[in-house]
Write a protein that holds these residues in place. Structure first.
Motif, PDB file in Angstrom:
ATOM      1  N   UNK A  83       0.846  -1.195   0.000  1.00 19.24           N
ATOM      2  CA  UNK A  83       0.000   0.000   0.000  1.00 19.24           C
ATOM      3  C   UNK A  83       0.879   1.243   0.000  1.00 19.24           C
ATOM      4  N   UNK A  84       0.393   2.342  -0.564  1.00 21.54           N
ATOM      5  CA  UNK A  84       1.142   3.604  -0.438  1.00 21.54           C
ATOM      6  C   UNK A  84       1.253   3.993   1.039  1.00 21.54           C
ATOM      7  N   UNK A  85       2.415   4.477   1.474  1.00 22.10           N
ATOM      8  CA  UNK A  85       2.595   4.833   2.888  1.00 22.10           C
ATOM      9  C   UNK A  85       1.533   5.789   3.427  1.00 22.10           C
ATOM     10  N   UNK A  86       1.062   6.712   2.599  1.00 23.49           N
ATOM     11  CA  UNK A  86       0.061   7.687   3.065  1.00 23.49           C
ATOM     12  C   UNK A  86      -1.291   7.035   3.361  1.00 23.49           C
ATOM     13  N   UNK A  87      -1.550   5.835   2.830  1.00 23.90           N
ATOM     14  CA  UNK A  87      -2.829   5.152   3.075  1.00 23.90           C
ATOM     15  C   UNK A  87      -2.846   4.369   4.378  1.00 23.90           C
ATOM     16  N   UNK A  88      -1.693   4.209   5.006  1.00 26.70           N
ATOM     17  CA  UNK A  88      -1.638   3.454   6.256  1.00 26.70           C
ATOM     18  C   UNK A  88      -2.163   4.310   7.399  1.00 26.70           C
ATOM     19  N   UNK A  89      -3.033   3.732   8.196  1.00 30.22           N
ATOM     20  CA  UNK A  89      -3.542   4.435   9.371  1.00 30.22           C
ATOM     21  C   UNK A  89      -2.911   3.817  10.608  1.00 30.22           C
ATOM     22  N   UNK A  90      -2.196   4.648  11.355  1.00 25.84           N
ATOM     23  CA  UNK A  90      -1.539   4.196  12.574  1.00 25.84           C
ATOM     24  C   UNK A  90      -2.231   4.810  13.787  1.00 25.84           C
ATOM     25  N   UNK A  91      -2.281   4.052  14.849  1.00 27.30           N
ATOM     26  CA  UNK A  91      -2.764   4.589  16.116  1.00 27.30           C
ATOM     27  C   UNK A  91      -1.795   4.125  17.194  1.00 27.30           C
ATOM     28  N   UNK A  92      -1.968   4.632  18.390  1.00 29.56           N
ATOM     29  CA  UNK A  92      -1.118   4.223  19.514  1.00 29.56           C
ATOM     30  C   UNK A  92      -2.002   3.677  20.624  1.00 29.56           C
ATOM     31  N   UNK A  93      -1.508   2.637  21.300  1.00 31.20           N
ATOM     32  CA  UNK A  93      -2.263   2.123  22.437  1.00 31.20           C
ATOM     33  C   UNK A  93      -1.994   3.012  23.665  1.00 31.20           C
ATOM     34  N   UNK A  94      -2.526   2.645  24.799  1.00 32.52           N
ATOM     35  CA  UNK A  94      -2.408   3.482  25.994  1.00 32.52           C
ATOM     36  C   UNK A  94      -0.963   3.639  26.462  1.00 32.52           C
ATOM     37  N   UNK A  95      -0.083   2.738  26.031  1.00 34.73           N
ATOM     38  CA  UNK A  95       1.325   2.812  26.405  1.00 34.73           C
ATOM     39  C   UNK A  95       2.167   3.529  25.352  1.00 34.73           C
ATOM     40  N   UNK A  96       1.530   3.994  24.274  1.00 33.21           N
ATOM     41  CA  UNK A  96       2.244   4.712  23.222  1.00 33.21           C
ATOM     42  C   UNK A  96       2.777   3.831  22.114  1.00 33.21           C
ATOM     43  N   UNK A  97       2.501   2.525  22.157  1.00 35.53           N
ATOM     44  CA  UNK A  97       2.987   1.625  21.114  1.00 35.53           C
ATOM     45  C   UNK A  97       2.134   1.803  19.859  1.00 35.53           C
ATOM     46  N   UNK A  98       2.765   2.106  18.717  1.00 35.71           N
ATOM     47  CA  UNK A  98       1.991   2.276  17.483  1.00 35.71           C
ATOM     48  C   UNK A  98       1.527   0.935  16.916  1.00 35.71           C
ATOM     49  N   UNK A  99       0.394   0.953  16.239  1.00 41.05           N
ATOM     50  CA  UNK A  99      -0.104  -0.240  15.561  1.00 41.05           C
ATOM     51  C   UNK A  99      -0.904   0.160  14.328  1.00 41.05           C
ATOM     52  N   UNK A 100      -1.096  -0.795  13.438  1.00 36.95           N
ATOM     53  CA  UNK A 100      -1.888  -0.561  12.225  1.00 36.95           C
ATOM     54  C   UNK A 100      -3.366  -0.647  12.551  1.00 36.95           C
ATOM     55  N   UNK A 101      -4.167   0.229  11.952  1.00 40.18           N
ATOM     56  CA  UNK A 101      -5.596   0.286  12.237  1.00 40.18           C
ATOM     57  C   UNK A 101      -6.414  -0.514  11.240  1.00 40.18           C
ATOM     58  N   UNK A 102      -6.012  -0.587  10.002  1.00 40.08           N
ATOM     59  CA  UNK A 102      -6.831  -1.198   8.959  1.00 40.08           C
ATOM     60  C   UNK A 102      -7.047  -2.683   9.188  1.00 40.08           C
ATOM     61  N   UNK A 103      -8.147  -3.185   8.667  1.00 35.34           N
ATOM     62  CA  UNK A 103      -8.612  -4.539   8.979  1.00 35.34           C
ATOM     63  C   UNK A 103      -7.801  -5.636   8.293  1.00 35.34           C
ATOM     64  N   UNK A 104      -7.474  -5.486   7.027  1.00 33.16           N
ATOM     65  CA  UNK A 104      -6.820  -6.558   6.277  1.00 33.16           C
ATOM     66  C   UNK A 104      -5.308  -6.450   6.383  1.00 33.16           C
ATOM     67  N   UNK A 105      -4.773  -6.710   7.556  1.00 29.82           N
ATOM     68  CA  UNK A 105      -3.338  -6.566   7.769  1.00 29.82           C
ATOM     69  C   UNK A 105      -2.560  -7.793   7.336  1.00 29.82           C
ATOM     70  N   UNK A 106      -3.257  -8.895   6.969  1.00 28.37           N
ATOM     71  CA  UNK A 106      -2.572 -10.132   6.598  1.00 28.37           C
ATOM     72  C   UNK A 106      -1.559 -10.512   7.673  1.00 28.37           C
ATOM     73  N   UNK A 107      -1.970 -10.271   8.922  1.00 31.30           N
ATOM     74  CA  UNK A 107      -1.143 -10.606  10.087  1.00 31.30           C
ATOM     75  C   UNK A 107       0.159  -9.821  10.145  1.00 31.30           C
ATOM     76  N   UNK A 108       0.259  -8.709   9.460  1.00 33.06           N
ATOM     77  CA  UNK A 108       1.454  -7.873   9.502  1.00 33.06           C
ATOM     78  C   UNK A 108       1.557  -7.206  10.867  1.00 33.06           C
ATOM     79  N   UNK A 109       2.651  -7.455  11.548  1.00 29.82           N
ATOM     80  CA  UNK A 109       2.888  -6.883  12.872  1.00 29.82           C
ATOM     81  C   UNK A 109       4.241  -6.193  12.867  1.00 29.82           C
ATOM     82  N   UNK A 110       4.384  -5.193  13.732  1.00 27.64           N
ATOM     83  CA  UNK A 110       5.657  -4.490  13.798  1.00 27.64           C
ATOM     84  C   UNK A 110       5.886  -3.958  15.201  1.00 27.64           C
TER      85      UNK A 110
END
Length: 120
Positions: free
Chosen positions: A59-86
């Motif tokens: 996906x184009x980088x600008x289309x990625x939606x990131x959020x942070x959990x309560x501890x500040x750890x970023x994660x991907x928001x979109x549904x079809x992540x194909x189990x992509x974790x970082x």
């Protein structure tokens, strides 16, 4: 799994080019840094994170939606992540990114400082 280490001090990324797809939240977060160096590190680091995730998510980088959990750890928001974790870790001038499709991942990096004075 992919691991990428960036030394911010050696990064010559054009400041403006680093963030064509930044969000309002990322702009606000960058503006909260007191020191220009820390602001630059955040912008360049977030831009590289988006480029890496965009590559693996096809996906184009600008289309990625990131959020942070309560501890500040970023994660991907979109549904079809194909189990992509970082995960990422930074210390001083160093940032480490870990990206996988094999479940959750944790990474840690610590900059070694040799200029500390101490007594035996």
């Amino acid at each position: 799994m992919v691991g990428v280490i960036l030394n911010y001090g050696n990064c010559r990324c054009p400041y403006g080019a680093a963030f064509d797809g930044r969000t309002e939240d990322e702009i606000k977060r960058a503006e909260r840094f007191c020191f220009p160096r820390d602001r630059r590190y955040f912008i360049v680091g977030r831009a590289l994170l988006r480029m890496l995730l965009g590559y693996y998510a096809d996906l184009p980088p600008a289309q990625l939606e990131l959020s942070c959990n309560v501890y500040g750890k970023p994660n991907l928001v979109w549904a079809d992540t194909d189990r992509l974790r970082f995960n990422l870790s930074h210390s001083g001038d160093i940032v480490l990114y870990g990206i996988t499709r094999c479940g959750d991942i944790g990474v840690d990096v610590e900059q070694i400082r040799t200029n500390l004075e101490w007594e035996h």
